[in-house]
Write a protein that holds these residues in place. Structure first.
Motif, PDB file in Angstrom:
ATOM      1  N   GLN A   7      15.929  10.451 -11.678  1.00  0.00           N
ATOM      2  CA  GLN A   7      16.364  11.930 -11.682  1.00  0.00           C
ATOM      3  C   GLN A   7      15.528  12.550 -10.666  1.00  0.00           C
ATOM      4  OE1 GLN A   7      16.147  13.117 -15.613  1.00  0.00           O
ATOM      5  NE2 GLN A   7      18.228  13.022 -16.070  1.00  0.00           N
ATOM      6  N   LEU A   8      14.158  12.486 -10.779  1.00  0.00           N
ATOM      7  CA  LEU A   8      13.261  13.018  -9.758  1.00  0.00           C
ATOM      8  C   LEU A   8      13.544  12.520  -8.192  1.00  0.00           C
ATOM      9  CD1 LEU A   8      10.096  13.015 -11.737  1.00  0.00           C
ATOM     10  CD2 LEU A   8      11.294  15.149 -10.981  1.00  0.00           C
ATOM     11  N   SER A   9      13.752  11.067  -8.360  1.00  0.00           N
ATOM     12  CA  SER A   9      14.307  10.471  -7.044  1.00  0.00           C
ATOM     13  C   SER A   9      15.633  10.977  -6.231  1.00  0.00           C
ATOM     14  CB  SER A   9      14.445   8.824  -7.255  1.00  0.00           C
ATOM     15  OG  SER A   9      13.066   8.243  -7.586  1.00  0.00           O
ATOM     16  N   GLN A  10      16.373  11.456  -7.374  1.00  0.00           N
ATOM     17  CA  GLN A  10      17.618  11.717  -6.872  1.00  0.00           C
ATOM     18  C   GLN A  10      17.471  13.157  -6.140  1.00  0.00           C
ATOM     19  OE1 GLN A  10      20.506  12.711  -9.795  1.00  0.00           O
ATOM     20  NE2 GLN A  10      22.178  11.497  -8.826  1.00  0.00           N
ATOM     21  N   ARG A  11      16.723  13.846  -7.041  1.00  0.00           N
ATOM     22  CA  ARG A  11      16.514  15.288  -6.503  1.00  0.00           C
ATOM     23  C   ARG A  11      15.539  15.082  -4.924  1.00  0.00           C
ATOM     24  NH1 ARG A  11      12.978  18.650 -10.298  1.00  0.00           N
ATOM     25  NH2 ARG A  11      11.167  18.109  -8.836  1.00  0.00           N
ATOM     26  N   GLN A  12      14.759  14.486  -5.103  1.00  0.00           N
ATOM     27  CA  GLN A  12      13.995  14.352  -3.631  1.00  0.00           C
ATOM     28  C   GLN A  12      15.041  13.763  -2.475  1.00  0.00           C
ATOM     29  OE1 GLN A  12      11.358  11.133  -2.724  1.00  0.00           O
ATOM     30  NE2 GLN A  12       9.660  12.926  -2.624  1.00  0.00           N
ATOM     31  N   LEU A  13      15.826  13.058  -2.869  1.00  0.00           N
ATOM     32  CA  LEU A  13      16.623  12.383  -1.929  1.00  0.00           C
ATOM     33  C   LEU A  13      17.856  13.330  -1.378  1.00  0.00           C
ATOM     34  CD1 LEU A  13      17.182   8.782  -3.403  1.00  0.00           C
ATOM     35  CD2 LEU A  13      16.223   9.131  -1.187  1.00  0.00           C
ATOM     36  N   LYS A  14      18.367  14.226  -2.297  1.00  0.00           N
ATOM     37  CA  LYS A  14      19.166  15.257  -2.089  1.00  0.00           C
ATOM     38  C   LYS A  14      18.767  16.441  -1.149  1.00  0.00           C
ATOM     39  CE  LYS A  14      22.369  14.755  -6.023  1.00  0.00           C
ATOM     40  NZ  LYS A  14      22.909  15.272  -7.091  1.00  0.00           N
ATOM     41  N   SER A  15      17.350  16.674  -1.515  1.00  0.00           N
ATOM     42  CA  SER A  15      16.767  17.816  -0.741  1.00  0.00           C
ATOM     43  C   SER A  15      16.421  17.375   0.544  1.00  0.00           C
ATOM     44  CB  SER A  15      15.540  18.103  -1.618  1.00  0.00           C
ATOM     45  OG  SER A  15      14.188  17.202  -1.508  1.00  0.00           O
ATOM     46  N   MET A  23       0.754  -1.114   0.074  1.00  0.00           N
ATOM     47  CA  MET A  23      -0.011  -0.064  -0.064  1.00  0.00           C
ATOM     48  C   MET A  23       0.709   1.066   0.024  1.00  0.00           C
ATOM     49  SD  MET A  23      -3.298  -0.645  -0.226  1.00  0.00           S
ATOM     50  CE  MET A  23      -4.131   0.984   0.465  1.00  0.00           C
ATOM     51  N   ALA A  24       2.152   1.094   0.691  1.00  0.00           N
ATOM     52  CA  ALA A  24       2.946   2.491   0.753  1.00  0.00           C
ATOM     53  C   ALA A  24       3.633   2.850  -0.449  1.00  0.00           C
ATOM     54  CB  ALA A  24       3.781   2.360   1.802  1.00  0.00           C
ATOM     55  N   PHE A  25       3.625   1.901  -1.575  1.00  0.00           N
ATOM     56  CA  PHE A  25       4.493   1.844  -2.598  1.00  0.00           C
ATOM     57  C   PHE A  25       3.825   3.094  -3.552  1.00  0.00           C
ATOM     58  CE2 PHE A  25       7.874  -1.633  -3.195  1.00  0.00           C
ATOM     59  CZ  PHE A  25       8.028  -1.682  -1.743  1.00  0.00           C
ATOM     60  N   ASP A  26       2.800   2.978  -3.957  1.00  0.00           N
ATOM     61  CA  ASP A  26       2.344   4.032  -4.887  1.00  0.00           C
ATOM     62  C   ASP A  26       2.162   5.453  -4.307  1.00  0.00           C
ATOM     63  OD1 ASP A  26       1.593   2.656  -7.259  1.00  0.00           O
ATOM     64  OD2 ASP A  26      -0.326   2.035  -6.433  1.00  0.00           O
ATOM     65  N   PRO A  27       1.833   5.594  -3.170  1.00  0.00           N
ATOM     66  CA  PRO A  27       2.043   6.900  -2.437  1.00  0.00           C
ATOM     67  C   PRO A  27       3.570   7.557  -2.611  1.00  0.00           C
ATOM     68  CG  PRO A  27       0.681   5.869  -1.218  1.00  0.00           C
ATOM     69  CD  PRO A  27       1.138   4.735  -2.172  1.00  0.00           C
ATOM     70  N   GLN A  28       4.536   6.797  -2.377  1.00  0.00           N
ATOM     71  CA  GLN A  28       5.857   7.086  -2.377  1.00  0.00           C
ATOM     72  C   GLN A  28       6.338   7.434  -3.767  1.00  0.00           C
ATOM     73  OE1 GLN A  28       7.879   7.892   0.270  1.00  0.00           O
ATOM     74  NE2 GLN A  28       9.273   8.615  -1.445  1.00  0.00           N
ATOM     75  N   LEU A  29       5.601   6.763  -4.555  1.00  0.00           N
ATOM     76  CA  LEU A  29       6.077   7.209  -6.183  1.00  0.00           C
ATOM     77  C   LEU A  29       5.371   8.176  -6.650  1.00  0.00           C
ATOM     78  CD1 LEU A  29       6.737   6.296  -9.313  1.00  0.00           C
ATOM     79  CD2 LEU A  29       4.200   5.407  -9.255  1.00  0.00           C
ATOM     80  N   TRP A  30       4.156   8.782  -5.926  1.00  0.00           N
ATOM     81  CA  TRP A  30       3.613  10.056  -6.166  1.00  0.00           C
ATOM     82  C   TRP A  30       4.369  11.126  -5.681  1.00  0.00           C
ATOM     83  CZ3 TRP A  30      -1.536   7.341  -4.590  1.00  0.00           C
ATOM     84  CH2 TRP A  30      -2.163   6.484  -5.656  1.00  0.00           C
ATOM     85  N   ARG A  31       4.943  10.925  -4.308  1.00  0.00           N
ATOM     86  CA  ARG A  31       5.651  11.881  -3.816  1.00  0.00           C
ATOM     87  C   ARG A  31       6.825  12.210  -4.570  1.00  0.00           C
ATOM     88  NH1 ARG A  31       4.448   8.730   0.724  1.00  0.00           N
ATOM     89  NH2 ARG A  31       2.708   9.793   1.827  1.00  0.00           N
ATOM     90  N   ILE A  32       7.453  11.421  -5.279  1.00  0.00           N
ATOM     91  CA  ILE A  32       8.713  11.292  -5.877  1.00  0.00           C
ATOM     92  C   ILE A  32       8.386  12.123  -7.516  1.00  0.00           C
ATOM     93  CG2 ILE A  32      10.585  10.066  -7.579  1.00  0.00           C
ATOM     94  CD1 ILE A  32      10.324   8.008  -5.124  1.00  0.00           C
ATOM     95  N   LEU A  33       7.289  11.813  -8.034  1.00  0.00           N
ATOM     96  CA  LEU A  33       6.712  12.453  -9.086  1.00  0.00           C
ATOM     97  C   LEU A  33       6.099  13.798  -9.156  1.00  0.00           C
ATOM     98  CD1 LEU A  33       5.346   9.312 -10.982  1.00  0.00           C
ATOM     99  CD2 LEU A  33       7.619  10.121 -11.360  1.00  0.00           C
ATOM    100  N   GLY A  34       5.942  14.126  -7.888  1.00  0.00           N
ATOM    101  CA  GLY A  34       5.296  15.398  -7.481  1.00  0.00           C
ATOM    102  C   GLY A  34       3.933  15.329  -7.601  1.00  0.00           C
ATOM    103  N   MET A  35       3.262  14.134  -7.483  1.00  0.00           N
ATOM    104  CA  MET A  35       1.748  13.951  -7.785  1.00  0.00           C
ATOM    105  C   MET A  35       1.073  13.658  -6.639  1.00  0.00           C
ATOM    106  SD  MET A  35       2.018  11.675 -11.265  1.00  0.00           S
ATOM    107  CE  MET A  35       1.965  12.699 -12.828  1.00  0.00           C
ATOM    108  N   THR A  36       1.327  14.550  -5.684  1.00  0.00           N
ATOM    109  CA  THR A  36       0.582  14.184  -4.370  1.00  0.00           C
ATOM    110  C   THR A  36      -0.924  14.315  -4.335  1.00  0.00           C
ATOM    111  OG1 THR A  36       0.946  16.432  -3.673  1.00  0.00           O
ATOM    112  CG2 THR A  36       2.664  14.959  -2.860  1.00  0.00           C
ATOM    113  N   GLU A  37      -1.437  14.878  -5.263  1.00  0.00           N
ATOM    114  CA  GLU A  37      -3.046  14.914  -5.405  1.00  0.00           C
ATOM    115  C   GLU A  37      -3.604  13.569  -5.282  1.00  0.00           C
ATOM    116  OE1 GLU A  37      -1.363  15.413  -9.527  1.00  0.00           O
ATOM    117  OE2 GLU A  37      -1.013  16.284  -7.673  1.00  0.00           O
ATOM    118  N   ASN A  38      -2.627  12.650  -5.923  1.00  0.00           N
ATOM    119  CA  ASN A  38      -3.199  11.304  -6.119  1.00  0.00           C
ATOM    120  C   ASN A  38      -3.476  10.676  -4.866  1.00  0.00           C
ATOM    121  OD1 ASN A  38      -3.024  11.643  -8.824  1.00  0.00           O
ATOM    122  ND2 ASN A  38      -1.561  10.137  -9.447  1.00  0.00           N
TER     123      ASN A  38
END
Length: 180
Positions: A166-174, A25-40
């Protein structure tokens, strides 16, 4: 665990095809956070079954079931059969209640796909990265992102010209910068 049963049909052959898959259950929400799609995060659960920006899930079984006739009653009976099979499969896979158990299943599935279709574009790297992020293993997640970027793997998602990795890397760095 999110279980999804997708059923489709072929009227000419009087057959229903079914695929039961699962993912944490936690995988898609984490994907959406990485992709900047938190509205999902507010979307109905059905989005996880077949949404464009979701993880595929690992199949527990796939197959077909013949219908006695292509009619409302025939399709209802065959659909009930699919549901009964899915319920039995979920019960027999009762150990699939943790991310680690899912990862073991996913790694085995990934290996079988790689053996049967050596040049497949499908891989299990997104799930590996997300699993590491959720476990708080940011260095391992960063290493996966860097390796996949070097391999020119988009991860199947490109948002604003940036790949999933690349989005994952940016999120991890931030996240690391905000901690330090």
């Amino acid at each position: 665990m999110f279980f999804s049963l997708l059923v489709s049909g072929n009227a000419k052959e009087n057959v229903l095809y079914r695929r039961l898959s699962c993912k944490p259950m936690a995988f898609d929400p984490q994907l959406w956070r990485i992709l900047g799609m938190t509205e999902n995060l507010q979307a109905p659960l059905g989005l996880r079954a077949g949404g464009a920006y979701t993880l595929y899930g690992v199949p527990l079984y796939e197959g077909s079931i013949a219908t006695s006739e292509w009619s409302e009653d025939g399709l209802l009976n065959a659909s009930r059969g699919c549901l009964v099979e899915a319920e039995a499969c979920i019960k027999s896979n009762h150990h699939l209640r943790s991310d680690d158990a899912f990862m073991e299943l996913g790694e085995a599935f990934n290996l079988s796909i790689q053996k049967s279709v050596p040049n497949t574009a499908w891989n299990f790297w997104k799930e590996r990265l997300i699993h590491r992020v959720l476990k708080g293993e940011r260095n391992q997640a960063m290493s996966i992102a860097e390796t996949r970027i070097a391999a020119r793997d988009s991860g199947g998602f490109i948002i604003g010209g940036q790949t999933f990795y690349q989005l994952s890397q940016r999120q991890l760095k931030s996240h690391t910068a905000s901690i330090g």
